[in-house]
Write a protein that holds these residues in place. Structure first.
Motif, PDB file in Angstrom:
ATOM      1  N   ALA A 143       6.711   6.293   3.972  1.00 28.05           N
ATOM      2  CA  ALA A 143       8.097   5.948   3.382  1.00 28.05           C
ATOM      3  C   ALA A 143       8.587   7.015   2.668  1.00 28.05           C
ATOM      4  CB  ALA A 143       7.917   4.712   2.492  1.00 28.05           C
ATOM      5  N   GLY A 144       9.889   7.138   2.509  1.00 23.79           N
ATOM      6  CA  GLY A 144      10.573   8.207   1.399  1.00 23.79           C
ATOM      7  C   GLY A 144      10.701   9.447   2.195  1.00 23.79           C
ATOM      8  N   GLN A 145      10.620   9.602   3.520  1.00 28.99           N
ATOM      9  CA  GLN A 145      10.787  10.908   4.413  1.00 28.99           C
ATOM     10  C   GLN A 145      12.016  11.454   4.507  1.00 28.99           C
ATOM     11  OE1 GLN A 145       7.686  12.118   5.259  1.00 28.99           O
ATOM     12  NE2 GLN A 145       7.412  10.306   4.113  1.00 28.99           N
ATOM     13  N   LYS A 146      12.854  11.310   3.254  1.00 26.48           N
ATOM     14  CA  LYS A 146      14.183  12.172   2.865  1.00 26.48           C
ATOM     15  C   LYS A 146      13.880  12.788   1.617  1.00 26.48           C
ATOM     16  CE  LYS A 146      17.599   9.384   5.236  1.00 26.48           C
ATOM     17  NZ  LYS A 146      18.826   8.861   4.881  1.00 26.48           N
ATOM     18  N   GLN A 147      12.531  12.904   1.222  1.00 33.99           N
ATOM     19  CA  GLN A 147      11.953  13.484  -0.011  1.00 33.99           C
ATOM     20  C   GLN A 147      12.627  12.588  -1.239  1.00 33.99           C
ATOM     21  OE1 GLN A 147      13.741  17.504  -0.298  1.00 33.99           O
ATOM     22  NE2 GLN A 147      11.917  18.365   0.714  1.00 33.99           N
ATOM     23  N   ASP A 148      12.114  11.045  -0.778  1.00 35.32           N
ATOM     24  CA  ASP A 148      12.500  10.193  -1.741  1.00 35.32           C
ATOM     25  C   ASP A 148      11.251   9.732  -2.561  1.00 35.32           C
ATOM     26  OD1 ASP A 148      13.455   8.085  -3.463  1.00 35.32           O
ATOM     27  OD2 ASP A 148      14.381   7.153  -1.536  1.00 35.32           O
ATOM     28  N   ASP A 149      11.071  10.239  -3.731  1.00 32.91           N
ATOM     29  CA  ASP A 149      10.082   9.467  -4.600  1.00 32.91           C
ATOM     30  C   ASP A 149       9.952   8.347  -5.138  1.00 32.91           C
ATOM     31  OD1 ASP A 149       8.933  12.329  -4.524  1.00 32.91           O
ATOM     32  OD2 ASP A 149       9.651  12.977  -6.515  1.00 32.91           O
ATOM     33  N   ASN A 150      11.016   7.572  -4.994  1.00 30.49           N
ATOM     34  CA  ASN A 150      11.216   6.135  -5.557  1.00 30.49           C
ATOM     35  C   ASN A 150      10.966   5.185  -4.330  1.00 30.49           C
ATOM     36  OD1 ASN A 150      12.155   7.072  -8.144  1.00 30.49           O
ATOM     37  ND2 ASN A 150      14.014   7.355  -7.238  1.00 30.49           N
ATOM     38  N   SER A 151      10.635   5.689  -3.209  1.00 34.48           N
ATOM     39  CA  SER A 151      10.354   4.861  -2.187  1.00 34.48           C
ATOM     40  C   SER A 151       9.183   3.871  -2.336  1.00 34.48           C
ATOM     41  CB  SER A 151      10.541   5.512  -0.760  1.00 34.48           C
ATOM     42  OG  SER A 151      11.852   5.791  -0.351  1.00 34.48           O
ATOM     43  N   ILE A 152       8.858   2.890  -1.935  1.00 37.09           N
ATOM     44  CA  ILE A 152       7.692   2.070  -1.844  1.00 37.09           C
ATOM     45  C   ILE A 152       7.379   1.619  -0.567  1.00 37.09           C
ATOM     46  CG2 ILE A 152       8.455   0.972  -4.118  1.00 37.09           C
ATOM     47  CD1 ILE A 152       8.878  -1.643  -2.472  1.00 37.09           C
ATOM     48  N   ILE A 153       6.178   1.091  -0.357  1.00 34.83           N
ATOM     49  CA  ILE A 153       5.466   0.608   0.908  1.00 34.83           C
ATOM     50  C   ILE A 153       4.773  -0.876   0.210  1.00 34.83           C
ATOM     51  CG2 ILE A 153       3.626   0.644   2.697  1.00 34.83           C
ATOM     52  CD1 ILE A 153       3.880   3.639   2.421  1.00 34.83           C
ATOM     53  N   PHE A 154       5.342  -1.710   1.043  1.00 38.67           N
ATOM     54  CA  PHE A 154       4.889  -3.125   0.469  1.00 38.67           C
ATOM     55  C   PHE A 154       4.317  -3.889   1.723  1.00 38.67           C
ATOM     56  CE2 PHE A 154       5.747  -7.836   0.517  1.00 38.67           C
ATOM     57  CZ  PHE A 154       5.162  -8.086  -0.751  1.00 38.67           C
ATOM     58  N   SER A 155       3.214  -4.744   1.751  1.00 44.48           N
ATOM     59  CA  SER A 155       2.633  -5.413   2.581  1.00 44.48           C
ATOM     60  C   SER A 155       2.121  -6.787   2.149  1.00 44.48           C
ATOM     61  CB  SER A 155       1.662  -4.828   3.476  1.00 44.48           C
ATOM     62  OG  SER A 155       1.234  -5.663   4.460  1.00 44.48           O
ATOM     63  N   LEU A 156       2.238  -7.999   2.482  1.00 43.58           N
ATOM     64  CA  LEU A 156       1.774  -9.188   2.254  1.00 43.58           C
ATOM     65  C   LEU A 156      -0.141  -9.145   2.229  1.00 43.58           C
ATOM     66  CD1 LEU A 156       4.016 -11.996   3.970  1.00 43.58           C
ATOM     67  CD2 LEU A 156       3.819 -11.161   1.563  1.00 43.58           C
ATOM     68  N   ASP A 157      -0.366  -8.295   3.272  1.00 41.99           N
ATOM     69  CA  ASP A 157      -1.915  -8.145   3.334  1.00 41.99           C
ATOM     70  C   ASP A 157      -2.063  -6.423   3.688  1.00 41.99           C
ATOM     71  OD1 ASP A 157      -4.676  -8.181   4.067  1.00 41.99           O
ATOM     72  OD2 ASP A 157      -4.573  -8.960   5.955  1.00 41.99           O
ATOM     73  N   PHE A 158      -2.358  -5.681   2.761  1.00 40.02           N
ATOM     74  CA  PHE A 158      -2.358  -4.418   2.596  1.00 40.02           C
ATOM     75  C   PHE A 158      -3.600  -3.678   2.985  1.00 40.02           C
ATOM     76  CE2 PHE A 158      -1.703  -0.168   0.884  1.00 40.02           C
ATOM     77  CZ  PHE A 158      -0.196   0.095   0.925  1.00 40.02           C
ATOM     78  N   LYS A 159      -3.665  -3.227   4.261  1.00 46.13           N
ATOM     79  CA  LYS A 159      -5.144  -2.582   4.409  1.00 46.13           C
ATOM     80  C   LYS A 159      -4.652  -1.398   5.656  1.00 46.13           C
ATOM     81  CE  LYS A 159      -6.411  -6.304   7.551  1.00 46.13           C
ATOM     82  NZ  LYS A 159      -7.526  -7.368   7.904  1.00 46.13           N
ATOM     83  N   PRO A 160      -3.948  -0.566   5.118  1.00 48.79           N
ATOM     84  CA  PRO A 160      -3.312   0.662   5.955  1.00 48.79           C
ATOM     85  C   PRO A 160      -4.400   1.558   6.303  1.00 48.79           C
ATOM     86  CG  PRO A 160      -2.510   0.969   3.871  1.00 48.79           C
ATOM     87  CD  PRO A 160      -3.276  -0.257   3.745  1.00 48.79           C
ATOM     88  N   THR A 161      -4.354   2.191   7.662  1.00 51.24           N
ATOM     89  CA  THR A 161      -5.084   3.486   7.932  1.00 51.24           C
ATOM     90  C   THR A 161      -4.713   4.824   7.194  1.00 51.24           C
ATOM     91  OG1 THR A 161      -5.271   2.855  10.128  1.00 51.24           O
ATOM     92  CG2 THR A 161      -6.023   4.808   9.875  1.00 51.24           C
ATOM     93  N   GLN A 162      -3.444   4.807   6.855  1.00 54.93           N
ATOM     94  CA  GLN A 162      -2.936   6.034   6.170  1.00 54.93           C
ATOM     95  C   GLN A 162      -1.642   5.553   5.531  1.00 54.93           C
ATOM     96  OE1 GLN A 162      -3.586  10.135   7.064  1.00 54.93           O
ATOM     97  NE2 GLN A 162      -1.105  10.120   7.202  1.00 54.93           N
ATOM     98  N   ILE A 163      -1.245   5.991   4.282  1.00 55.44           N
ATOM     99  CA  ILE A 163       0.028   5.732   3.840  1.00 55.44           C
ATOM    100  C   ILE A 163       0.620   7.022   3.240  1.00 55.44           C
ATOM    101  CG2 ILE A 163      -0.102   3.309   3.282  1.00 55.44           C
ATOM    102  CD1 ILE A 163      -0.642   4.048   0.290  1.00 55.44           C
ATOM    103  N   GLN A 164       1.991   7.220   3.191  1.00 56.43           N
ATOM    104  CA  GLN A 164       2.401   8.319   2.706  1.00 56.43           C
ATOM    105  C   GLN A 164       3.817   8.112   1.979  1.00 56.43           C
ATOM    106  OE1 GLN A 164       2.976  11.809   5.466  1.00 56.43           O
ATOM    107  NE2 GLN A 164       4.224  12.627   4.321  1.00 56.43           N
ATOM    108  N   ILE A 165       4.124   8.569   0.850  1.00 52.44           N
ATOM    109  CA  ILE A 165       5.413   8.480   0.133  1.00 52.44           C
ATOM    110  C   ILE A 165       5.846   9.916  -0.019  1.00 52.44           C
ATOM    111  CG2 ILE A 165       6.785   7.544  -1.722  1.00 52.44           C
ATOM    112  CD1 ILE A 165       4.824   5.293  -1.674  1.00 52.44           C
ATOM    113  N   ASN A 166       7.064  10.351   0.430  1.00 52.17           N
ATOM    114  CA  ASN A 166       7.534  11.641   0.452  1.00 52.17           C
ATOM    115  C   ASN A 166       6.390  12.569   0.971  1.00 52.17           C
ATOM    116  OD1 ASN A 166       8.939  13.988  -0.183  1.00 52.17           O
ATOM    117  ND2 ASN A 166       9.180  13.585  -2.392  1.00 52.17           N
ATOM    118  N   ASP A 167       6.095  13.442   0.216  1.00 50.95           N
ATOM    119  CA  ASP A 167       4.910  14.429   0.625  1.00 50.95           C
ATOM    120  C   ASP A 167       3.567  14.015   0.424  1.00 50.95           C
ATOM    121  OD1 ASP A 167       5.486  15.208  -1.855  1.00 50.95           O
ATOM    122  OD2 ASP A 167       5.541  17.330  -1.239  1.00 50.95           O
ATOM    123  N   ILE A 168       3.575  12.919  -0.255  1.00 48.98           N
ATOM    124  CA  ILE A 168       2.085  12.727  -0.969  1.00 48.98           C
ATOM    125  C   ILE A 168       1.303  11.457  -0.072  1.00 48.98           C
ATOM    126  CG2 ILE A 168       0.825  11.620  -3.018  1.00 48.98           C
ATOM    127  CD1 ILE A 168       2.348  14.067  -3.636  1.00 48.98           C
TER     128      ILE A 168
END
Length: 229
Positions: free
Chosen positions: A160-185
């Motif tokens: 998420a936030g792949q416009k260099q947006d630090d304020n973006s979030i990732i939400f899921s009802l069942d959260f078990k991702p392989t990998q997550i990224q917000i901006n460049d983190i």
């Protein structure tokens, strides 16, 4: 102890709070007393307007209090309390300003809504926010310029936030991702066991990627006014 014996008293007025300060309160203890009475109201003070009811207001009291209240409680503004009619006028003025700044009535949709399961090997890439009514399987990729909302199980990769947006979030009802990224983190996920809980990932003030249970974190509860994302 009644009101007359207290050096600092707080009352709710309009869209904010009125702080009544005894004119004889020494500056050496004033901040301590204000902090004492406001701390229990901390979550209500974010974005609030503060009216200072004190004979010392014009002697620079506002310039001393505002930096403290802004840093400690994230208040929006401060002014002198005059009378209830003045409070009503100020309240209506701020409502008009907020409606102008955060109006959603004239906002064009900036959300991509997808229904169905995103399967392994599929890639969704958009500059908008994404809402998915379904699951994101392992091996699937979801990339968004804004937020990613998965109303199902997130098991794939989400950025998420792949416009260099630090304020973006990732939400899921069942959260078990392989990998997550917000901006460049970037953060690694992994399968979880136990009860399914809605969770949210975001960058904190230190720009660390953190994951919290949504109900406990309630990240948008401190917003003083509904905002368009």
């Amino acid at each position: 102890m009644d009101m007359q014996e207290k050096s600092v008293v707080v009352k709710g007025v309009g869209d904010g709070f009125r702080i009544i300060i005894d004119k004889n309160t020494p500056e050496s203890v004033l901040m301590k007393e204000i902090n004492k009475v406001l701390t229990p109201l901390e979550y209500l003070l974010t974005g609030a307007h503060i009216y200072i009811d004190s004979e010392n207001f014009d002697n620079g009291l506002d310039q001393k209090l505002f930096p403290f209240l802004k840093e400690k409680f994230q208040i929006e503004s401060i002014s002198q309390f005059k009378d209830q009619e003045n409070v009503k006028t100020d309240h209506k003025k701020r409502l008009r300003e907020r409606e102008s700044m955060h109006s959603w009535e004239n906002s064009k949709s900036d959300v991509l809504i997808i229904a169905g399961r995103v399967r392994s090997g599929q890639r969704i890439d958009t500059n908008k926010h994404i809402v998915i009514y379904g699951d994101v399987n392992p091996g699937a990729e979801v990339i968004a310029g804004g937020d990613i909302i998965v109303l199902g199980t997130l098991s794939g990769t989400a950025a998420a936030g792949q416009k260099q947006d630090d304020n973006s979030i990732i939400f899921s009802l069942d959260f078990k991702p392989t990998q997550i990224q917000i901006n460049d983190i970037v953060g690694m996920g992994g399968a979880k066991k136990g009860k399914k809980l809605p969770e949210i990932a975001f960058l904190n003030e230190s720009k660390d990627l953190v994951i919290k249970t949504y109900i406990e974190e309630n990240p948008f509860s401190r917003l003083p006014w509904p905002e368009v994302r």
